[in-house]
Design a protein around this motif. Structure first.
Motif, mmCIF file in Angstrom:
data_model
loop_
_atom_site.group_PDB
_atom_site.id
_atom_site.type_symbol
_atom_site.label_atom_id
_atom_site.label_comp_id
_atom_site.label_asym_id
_atom_site.label_seq_id
_atom_site.Cartn_x
_atom_site.Cartn_y
_atom_site.Cartn_z
ATOM 1 N N LYS A 134 14.681 6.506 42.279
ATOM 2 C CA LYS A 134 15.713 5.642 41.689
ATOM 3 C C LYS A 134 16.578 6.419 40.703
ATOM 4 O O LYS A 134 17.793 6.206 40.638
ATOM 5 N N GLU A 153 18.977 8.305 42.726
ATOM 6 C CA GLU A 153 19.977 7.372 43.249
ATOM 7 C C GLU A 153 20.988 7.000 42.164
ATOM 8 O O GLU A 153 22.198 6.931 42.425
ATOM 9 N N ILE A 154 20.513 6.786 40.946
ATOM 10 C CA ILE A 154 21.408 6.457 39.829
ATOM 11 C C ILE A 154 22.374 7.606 39.568
ATOM 12 O O ILE A 154 23.581 7.384 39.373
ATOM 13 N N LYS A 155 21.881 8.839 39.573
ATOM 14 C CA LYS A 155 22.757 10.001 39.351
ATOM 15 C C LYS A 155 23.815 10.082 40.436
ATOM 16 O O LYS A 155 24.987 10.372 40.166
ATOM 17 N N GLU A 156 23.423 9.819 41.682
ATOM 18 C CA GLU A 156 24.384 9.837 42.774
ATOM 19 C C GLU A 156 25.446 8.755 42.576
ATOM 20 O O GLU A 156 26.641 8.994 42.788
ATOM 21 N N LYS A 157 25.024 7.569 42.161
ATOM 22 C CA LYS A 157 25.963 6.467 41.927
ATOM 23 C C LYS A 157 26.879 6.783 40.749
ATOM 24 O O LYS A 157 28.072 6.463 40.785
ATOM 25 N N GLU A 158 26.349 7.417 39.720
ATOM 26 C CA GLU A 158 27.191 7.798 38.578
ATOM 27 C C GLU A 158 28.263 8.805 39.005
ATOM 28 O O GLU A 158 29.409 8.723 38.586
ATOM 29 N N THR A 159 27.872 9.741 39.859
ATOM 30 C CA THR A 159 28.834 10.713 40.385
ATOM 31 C C THR A 159 29.887 9.992 41.227
ATOM 32 O O THR A 159 31.088 10.278 41.114
ATOM 33 N N GLU A 160 29.461 9.049 42.036
ATOM 34 C CA GLU A 160 30.382 8.284 42.876
ATOM 35 C C GLU A 160 31.340 7.460 42.012
ATOM 36 O O GLU A 160 32.548 7.413 42.275
ATOM 37 N N ILE A 161 30.824 6.843 40.955
ATOM 38 C CA ILE A 161 31.667 6.059 40.040
ATOM 39 C C ILE A 161 32.688 6.962 39.365
ATOM 40 O O ILE A 161 33.873 6.599 39.252
ATOM 41 N N TYR A 196 35.407 7.623 41.781
ATOM 42 C CA TYR A 196 36.293 6.459 41.923
ATOM 43 C C TYR A 196 37.191 6.296 40.709
ATOM 44 O O TYR A 196 38.369 5.950 40.838
#
Length: 134
Positions: free
Chosen positions: A92, A95-103, A106
């Motif tokens: 998790k 996954e959070i680090k990946e989502k932070e990079t994606e955010i 964006y």
């Protein structure tokens, strides 16, 4: 006339007794027996059958061994669950680090889009009439 044991036989018997005493002490028998006898001595309501009391008290060590095995199995099971939860947490976190990079990506794209959508500001208008004379 009775026959007395020879000195050699006495020394052999003493040696055997000493070996046995050492064996009993090292294996914990003397300690266990001493403990159970002390408990019996300190028992305010002495049981009518001391031998049964001693057997039950000594037998409790076996029960404790079974309980210990059950507890050890439970500890292993819970450690396995902890390891599983730690692996889930690590996944998790990734996954959070990946989502932070994606955010962040964006946000950068949004900032670029907003910059492109703003009308260019015209330079301040110059006075077309020319300089005013006083």
């Amino acid at each position: 006339m009775e026959r007395q044991p020879s000195n050699v036989a006495l020394k052999t018997m003493d040696s055997e007794r000493e070996k046995f005493r050492t064996y009993v002490e090292k294996s914990g028998v003397m300690s266990a027996l001493t403990d159970v006898l002390v408990r019996l001595y300190e028992e305010p309501n002495r049981p009518s059958d001391a031998l049964t009391y001693i057997k039950e008290t000594l037998g409790s060590a076996e029960i404790d061994a079974h309980r210990m095995q059950a507890l050890q199995a439970k500890v292993k099971e819970q450690q396995s669950q902890i390891d599983s939860h730690l692996a889930t947490i690590k996944a998790k976190e990734t996954e959070i680090k990946e989502k932070e990079t994606e955010i962040a990506s964006y946000k950068a794209r949004l900032a670029q889009y907003e910059k492109e959508q703003q009308p260019e500001t015209a330079p301040p208008e110059e006075n077309l009439e020319g300089p005013k004379s006083a």
